[in-house]
Design a protein around this motif. Structure first.
Motif, PDB file in Angstrom:
ATOM      1  N   ALA A 225       1.899   6.587  -6.904  1.00  0.00           N
ATOM      2  CA  ALA A 225       0.859   7.532  -7.327  1.00  0.00           C
ATOM      3  C   ALA A 225       1.278   8.971  -7.071  1.00  0.00           C
ATOM      4  O   ALA A 225       1.022   9.869  -7.881  1.00  0.00           O
ATOM      5  CB  ALA A 225      -0.446   7.226  -6.592  1.00  0.00           C
ATOM      6  N   GLY A 226       1.935   9.216  -5.938  1.00  0.00           N
ATOM      7  CA  GLY A 226       2.400  10.567  -5.652  1.00  0.00           C
ATOM      8  C   GLY A 226       3.520  10.989  -6.574  1.00  0.00           C
ATOM      9  O   GLY A 226       3.558  12.139  -7.044  1.00  0.00           O
ATOM     10  N   ARG A 227       4.440  10.068  -6.858  1.00  0.00           N
ATOM     11  CA  ARG A 227       5.588  10.399  -7.730  1.00  0.00           C
ATOM     12  C   ARG A 227       5.119  10.797  -9.122  1.00  0.00           C
ATOM     13  O   ARG A 227       5.704  11.690  -9.749  1.00  0.00           O
ATOM     14  CB  ARG A 227       6.532   9.201  -7.813  1.00  0.00           C
ATOM     15  CG  ARG A 227       7.773   9.434  -8.685  1.00  0.00           C
ATOM     16  CD  ARG A 227       8.659  10.499  -8.074  1.00  0.00           C
ATOM     17  NE  ARG A 227       9.841  10.745  -8.886  1.00  0.00           N
ATOM     18  CZ  ARG A 227       9.901  11.569  -9.922  1.00  0.00           C
ATOM     19  NH1 ARG A 227       8.788  12.213 -10.306  1.00  0.00           N
ATOM     20  NH2 ARG A 227      11.023  11.750 -10.592  1.00  0.00           N
TER      21      ARG A 227
ATOM     22  N   ASP B  40       0.825  -1.210   0.000  1.00  0.00           N
ATOM     23  CA  ASP B  40       0.000   0.000   0.000  1.00  0.00           C
ATOM     24  C   ASP B  40       0.856   1.256   0.000  1.00  0.00           C
ATOM     25  O   ASP B  40       0.633   2.174  -0.794  1.00  0.00           O
ATOM     26  CB  ASP B  40      -0.924  -0.007   1.215  1.00  0.00           C
ATOM     27  CG  ASP B  40      -1.738   1.281   1.321  1.00  0.00           C
ATOM     28  OD1 ASP B  40      -2.575   1.518   0.437  1.00  0.00           O
ATOM     29  OD2 ASP B  40      -1.504   2.069   2.270  1.00  0.00           O
ATOM     30  N   VAL B  41       1.851   1.309   0.880  1.00  0.00           N
ATOM     31  CA  VAL B  41       2.664   2.529   0.950  1.00  0.00           C
ATOM     32  C   VAL B  41       3.502   2.696  -0.311  1.00  0.00           C
ATOM     33  O   VAL B  41       3.703   3.812  -0.798  1.00  0.00           O
ATOM     34  CB  VAL B  41       3.539   2.541   2.223  1.00  0.00           C
ATOM     35  CG1 VAL B  41       4.719   1.570   2.124  1.00  0.00           C
ATOM     36  CG2 VAL B  41       4.049   3.948   2.509  1.00  0.00           C
ATOM     37  N   LEU B  42       3.974   1.590  -0.883  1.00  0.00           N
ATOM     38  CA  LEU B  42       4.757   1.685  -2.118  1.00  0.00           C
ATOM     39  C   LEU B  42       3.890   2.146  -3.287  1.00  0.00           C
ATOM     40  O   LEU B  42       4.315   2.961  -4.113  1.00  0.00           O
ATOM     41  CB  LEU B  42       5.413   0.338  -2.438  1.00  0.00           C
ATOM     42  CG  LEU B  42       6.509  -0.109  -1.455  1.00  0.00           C
ATOM     43  CD1 LEU B  42       6.973  -1.531  -1.783  1.00  0.00           C
ATOM     44  CD2 LEU B  42       7.693   0.856  -1.489  1.00  0.00           C
ATOM     45  N   ARG B  43       2.661   1.616  -3.372  1.00  0.00           N
ATOM     46  CA  ARG B  43       1.753   2.029  -4.448  1.00  0.00           C
ATOM     47  C   ARG B  43       1.346   3.492  -4.293  1.00  0.00           C
ATOM     48  O   ARG B  43       1.239   4.223  -5.280  1.00  0.00           O
ATOM     49  CB  ARG B  43       0.523   1.129  -4.477  1.00  0.00           C
ATOM     50  CG  ARG B  43       0.798  -0.279  -4.992  1.00  0.00           C
ATOM     51  CD  ARG B  43      -0.479  -1.070  -5.184  1.00  0.00           C
ATOM     52  NE  ARG B  43      -0.215  -2.420  -5.629  1.00  0.00           N
ATOM     53  CZ  ARG B  43       0.064  -2.762  -6.886  1.00  0.00           C
ATOM     54  NH1 ARG B  43       0.098  -1.819  -7.819  1.00  0.00           N
ATOM     55  NH2 ARG B  43       0.292  -4.020  -7.210  1.00  0.00           N
ATOM     56  N   ARG B  44       1.097   3.924  -3.058  1.00  0.00           N
ATOM     57  CA  ARG B  44       0.787   5.334  -2.836  1.00  0.00           C
ATOM     58  C   ARG B  44       1.970   6.209  -3.217  1.00  0.00           C
ATOM     59  O   ARG B  44       1.821   7.315  -3.746  1.00  0.00           O
ATOM     60  CB  ARG B  44       0.392   5.558  -1.372  1.00  0.00           C
ATOM     61  CG  ARG B  44      -0.997   5.010  -1.044  1.00  0.00           C
ATOM     62  CD  ARG B  44      -1.232   4.963   0.455  1.00  0.00           C
ATOM     63  NE  ARG B  44      -0.987   6.271   1.058  1.00  0.00           N
ATOM     64  CZ  ARG B  44      -0.491   6.445   2.280  1.00  0.00           C
ATOM     65  NH1 ARG B  44      -0.185   5.392   3.028  1.00  0.00           N
ATOM     66  NH2 ARG B  44      -0.322   7.654   2.759  1.00  0.00           N
ATOM     67  N   GLY B  45       3.178   5.722  -2.949  1.00  0.00           N
ATOM     68  CA  GLY B  45       4.367   6.443  -3.384  1.00  0.00           C
ATOM     69  C   GLY B  45       4.443   6.551  -4.894  1.00  0.00           C
ATOM     70  O   GLY B  45       4.774   7.609  -5.440  1.00  0.00           O
TER      71      GLY B  45
ATOM     72  N   GLY C 296       8.244  21.617 -16.407  1.00  0.00           N
ATOM     73  CA  GLY C 296       7.007  21.799 -15.658  1.00  0.00           C
ATOM     74  C   GLY C 296       5.792  21.168 -16.293  1.00  0.00           C
ATOM     75  O   GLY C 296       4.669  21.358 -15.830  1.00  0.00           O
ATOM     76  N   THR C 297       5.985  20.395 -17.370  1.00  0.00           N
ATOM     77  CA  THR C 297       4.865  19.742 -18.047  1.00  0.00           C
ATOM     78  C   THR C 297       4.505  18.446 -17.330  1.00  0.00           C
ATOM     79  O   THR C 297       5.150  18.054 -16.357  1.00  0.00           O
ATOM     80  CB  THR C 297       5.219  19.440 -19.507  1.00  0.00           C
ATOM     81  OG1 THR C 297       6.371  18.580 -19.535  1.00  0.00           O
ATOM     82  CG2 THR C 297       5.548  20.729 -20.259  1.00  0.00           C
ATOM     83  N   ALA C 298       3.477  17.788 -17.824  1.00  0.00           N
ATOM     84  CA  ALA C 298       3.095  16.500 -17.246  1.00  0.00           C
ATOM     85  C   ALA C 298       4.275  15.534 -17.357  1.00  0.00           C
ATOM     86  O   ALA C 298       4.996  15.531 -18.358  1.00  0.00           O
ATOM     87  CB  ALA C 298       1.888  15.937 -17.985  1.00  0.00           C
ATOM     88  N   PRO C 299       4.498  14.721 -16.315  1.00  0.00           N
ATOM     89  CA  PRO C 299       5.641  13.810 -16.343  1.00  0.00           C
ATOM     90  C   PRO C 299       5.558  12.829 -17.499  1.00  0.00           C
ATOM     91  O   PRO C 299       4.491  12.342 -17.856  1.00  0.00           O
ATOM     92  CB  PRO C 299       5.563  13.104 -14.991  1.00  0.00           C
ATOM     93  CG  PRO C 299       4.161  13.282 -14.528  1.00  0.00           C
ATOM     94  CD  PRO C 299       3.692  14.586 -15.096  1.00  0.00           C
ATOM     95  N   THR C 300       6.696  12.554 -18.107  1.00  0.00           N
ATOM     96  CA  THR C 300       6.791  11.634 -19.231  1.00  0.00           C
ATOM     97  C   THR C 300       7.618  10.424 -18.820  1.00  0.00           C
ATOM     98  O   THR C 300       8.617  10.558 -18.109  1.00  0.00           O
ATOM     99  CB  THR C 300       7.466  12.317 -20.439  1.00  0.00           C
ATOM    100  OG1 THR C 300       6.712  13.486 -20.787  1.00  0.00           O
ATOM    101  CG2 THR C 300       7.540  11.379 -21.625  1.00  0.00           C
TER     102      THR C 300
END
Length: 361
Positions: A276-278, A269-274, A286-290
């Motif tokens: 999602a946050g990353r 859970d904590v790894l998946r939340r990480g 500054g654009t959407a991450p690629t």
């Protein structure tokens, strides 16, 4: 804008002065440490001589605890048409100024989101702010001319203006700047008395996590003292996650199947939340991450090796989007990790191999 005075010739103040001076603005440098102002002047950031009359813009680049007093003195002396500060905390200084009963129409709070782990004028560069967000926190009282001066400063420094409420800014930097500094320092502190054999195993991951732990403690005490509540709130959330993660890891040690399953779920859970946050961290410009593909190349620690790789990538018609270097422990060699568009990775690998580079999978 034709003239400016920068009060405080540390990293941010001197960098702003260098950017302005490089674009033809007459910049005057002031610091309680005359030697610091002279150093900044010697670097080409302006002159440490006092201006003869009122300047267009006064830039207050002092620690948050001193912003209100320095700004109040500058406003009372009428040294400029407009005033702004570049401190990393905005709500507290604004309230201190309001408590002094000053006319704040010629003032706007700002914060360039750029910095280094090194401080002082010798660490300054004219391009420090290029492409970086520069937060502006105007209020209903802020004069339009002052807002325009601030926007002109941001443009001259080639930064990106972002308008925010002062308290919202302080909560945001607590999350994305102040708390990461503390966590980096906490992780690095684990290394202080670690066994030398363990420390020798340090790789790129620990270097990435602890890079900003090299920052000046005195500077960060001043910053955190000006924003303790929001930082404590974020850390409380991190502490809760840490408690859950410790429980999950203890569960993985258990002989009980159910506890091990719960432990596995907790860690996942904590790894998946990480993950999602990353994904939400802005990417290039500054654009959407690629998502890029990595091409790893073994190189020796000799002059010209990096230049050779970049030149060969250019000959192959491949744009290197990002680069990391992982140094080999105890060897004069390392891996250069070239981040490229996924479609370009096979072409780059083949081209570099043809030119004699050793590709690592």
């Amino acid at each position: 804008m034709r003239t400016a005075v920068v009060i405080g010739t540390g990293l941010v103040g001197t960098s702003a002065a260098l950017a302005l001076a490089g674009r033809g603005i007459q910049v005057h440098l002031v610091d309680h440490d005359a030697g610091s102002a002279r150093t900044a002047a010697a670097l080409g950031a302006g002159t440490d001589e006092a201006p003869e009359g009122r300047v267009d813009l006064a830039i207050i680049a002092v620690p948050p605890a001193h912003v209100a007093s320095v700004l109040a003195a500058a406003i009372r002396d009428g040294i400029a048409r407009g005033y702004l500060d570049v401190a990393s905390v905005k709500g507290g200084p604004r309230r201190e100024l309001e408590a002094l009963g000053l006319d704040l129409t010629p003032y706007i709070g700002t914060h360039p989101m750029a910095g280094k782990e090194r401080s002082g004028p010798l660490a300054a560069t004219a391009d420090l702010f290029e492409g970086r967000p520069w937060v502006l926190t105007p209020t209903r009282d802020t004069d339009t001319e002052v807002l325009n001066l601030a926007l002109e400063l941001v443009a001259l420094c080639r930064a990106v203006p972002v308008v925010m409420d002062a308290d919202a800014h302080d909560r945001a930097v607590a999350l994305v700047s102040h708390t990461p500094q503390l966590i980096s320092s906490m992780v690095a502190a684990r290394l202080e008395e670690a066994d030398e054999t363990a420390v020798r195993l340090c790789g790129q991951g620990i270097r990435d996590v602890t890079r900003i732990a090299a920052s000046d403690p005195r500077m960060w005490v001043e910053i955190l003292s000006a924003n303790p509540g929001p930082v404590a709130d974020v850390l409380a959330g991190v502490a809760a996650d840490l408690d859950e993660t410790v429980r999950a890891l203890r569960g993985l040690q258990s002989d009980d199947d159910e506890r091990r399953r719960e432990g596995t779920q907790g860690i996942e859970d904590v790894l998946r939340r990480g993950n999602a946050g990353r994904i939400r961290v802005p990417g290039k410009h500054g654009t959407a991450p690629t998502v890029y593909e990595m091409v790893s190349v073994l190189i020796s620690d000799r002059p010209g090796e990096l230049a050779g790789i970049f030149a060969d990538a250019g000959r192959a018609g491949v744009n290197v989007e990002d680069v990391r270097i992982e140094h080999a422990t105890g060897q004069q060699a390392g891996l250069v990790q070239l981040m490229v568009e996924p479609s370009a990775a096979p072409r780059l690998s083949a081209a570099l191999s043809e030119r004699g580079w050793s590709i690592r999978q």
